[in-house]
Scaffold this motif. Structure first.
Motif, PDB file in Angstrom:
ATOM      1  N   LYS A 106       0.918  -1.289  -0.162  1.00 21.22           N
ATOM      2  CA  LYS A 106      -0.060   0.014  -0.079  1.00 21.22           C
ATOM      3  C   LYS A 106       0.856   1.304  -0.043  1.00 21.22           C
ATOM      4  N   ASP A 107       2.133   1.145   0.849  1.00 20.79           N
ATOM      5  CA  ASP A 107       2.947   2.387   0.823  1.00 20.79           C
ATOM      6  C   ASP A 107       3.489   2.814  -0.449  1.00 20.79           C
ATOM      7  N   VAL A 108       3.690   1.558  -1.414  1.00 23.11           N
ATOM      8  CA  VAL A 108       4.262   1.854  -2.775  1.00 23.11           C
ATOM      9  C   VAL A 108       2.983   2.731  -3.624  1.00 23.11           C
ATOM     10  N   VAL A 109       1.854   1.837  -3.260  1.00 27.59           N
ATOM     11  CA  VAL A 109       0.759   2.504  -4.251  1.00 27.59           C
ATOM     12  C   VAL A 109       0.299   4.041  -4.162  1.00 27.59           C
ATOM     13  N   ASP A 110       0.488   4.212  -2.574  1.00 26.55           N
ATOM     14  CA  ASP A 110       0.295   5.673  -1.984  1.00 26.55           C
ATOM     15  C   ASP A 110       1.247   6.501  -2.560  1.00 26.55           C
ATOM     16  N   ARG A 111       2.576   5.926  -2.830  1.00 26.81           N
ATOM     17  CA  ARG A 111       3.657   7.079  -3.575  1.00 26.81           C
ATOM     18  C   ARG A 111       3.525   7.255  -4.992  1.00 26.81           C
TER      19      ARG A 111
END
Ligand SMILES: Cc1cc2nc3c(=O)[nH]c(=O)nc-3n(C[C@H](O)[C@H](O)[C@H](O)COP(=O)(O)O)c2cc1C
Length: 216
Positions: free
Chosen positions: A185-190
């Motif tokens: 999720k962290d990668v998607v958010d970024r």
């Protein structure tokens, strides 16, 4: 279509010998309707592919009764989400429409197989060997690699296991997978656009995980 043509198309679609590709498999339900579910496809030789469904899945039961299946090639996290979690919808996501030839209509390409030879990998998982019968792969524009799309599909895989492990009370495994989900999720958010399919999919998964966690 001949064997060498099948090989060329499988290579071009990224199915490498000895590798696993994530696809959406359509199979025939006992009432004759079609079921769609994300499944890994292992390429074990030039024209032979392998599927490894858990015995708890409808895919496994369907393949035992009817070997006809279609491997749908897509990188759309929305399609992976709605076929992994049937009945769940996220606003604006594609419905998994399937035509009379078992094709998931919005997929890029379709590989028609006979999944007739099966054996057990373990008590809970089986293995079906598939012979390629036909491939429909229209010419298309190259697609650039997008980390957010890849991570969203990875997050869906983790979520399918989080749901199962939560039901089984395997709390330690659940927590490990939730950590891996959070990294996706962290990668998607970024890297993904706020209104993208991948952003909506991981947002929905986060809500679902909170509910499953509440039940453990
Ligand atoms: C990308 C991806 C790959 C998956 N690969 C497999 C697999 O190889 N075998 C399996 O049993 N489940 C796999 N799953 C989980 C199933 O798709 C999931 O359990 C699904 O609900 C099964 O649906 P069914 O009961 O209609 O077959 C995968 C999920 C995702 C998102």
């Amino acid at each position: 279509m001949t064997g060498p043509e099948f090989r060329r198309l499988l290579e071009e679609m990224g199915f490498q010998m000895g590798g696993i590709n994530e696809t959406i498999l359509t199979t025939v339900n006992p009432d004759g309707s079609f079921n769609a579910a994300p499944m890994g496809v292992h390429r074990i030789s030039h024209e032979v592919l392998e599927l490894r469904p858990f015995k708890s899945s409808s895919t496994y039961k369907n393949l035992l009764n009817n070997p006809k299946a279609c491997i749908n090639v897509t990188d759309n996290p929305g399609l992976f989400f709605v076929t992994a979690f049937k009945g769940k919808t996220v606003e604006g996501l594609l419905e998994p429409a399937i035509d009379k030839d078992m094709r998931l209509i919005s997929a890029f390409a379709h590989i028609f197989v006979d999944a007739s030879i099966s054996n057990d990998i373990s008590e809970i998982r089986a293995c079906f060997t598939c012979r390629v019968k036909d491939i429909k792969a229209p010419a298309m524009m190259p697609r650039s690699f997008n980390r957010g799309r890849a991570e969203a599909i990875e997050a869906i895989i983790h979520a399918t296991r989080i749901e199962v492990f939560s039901k089984e009370g395997r709390l330690e495994d659940v927590e490990k997978l939730i950590k891996r989900f959070a990294e996706c999720k962290d990668v998607v958010d970024r890297v993904s656009a706020p209104e993208s399919v991948e952003t909506r999919v991981v947002g929905e998964l986060e809500k679902m995980i909170a509910i499953w966690r509440g039940k453990t």
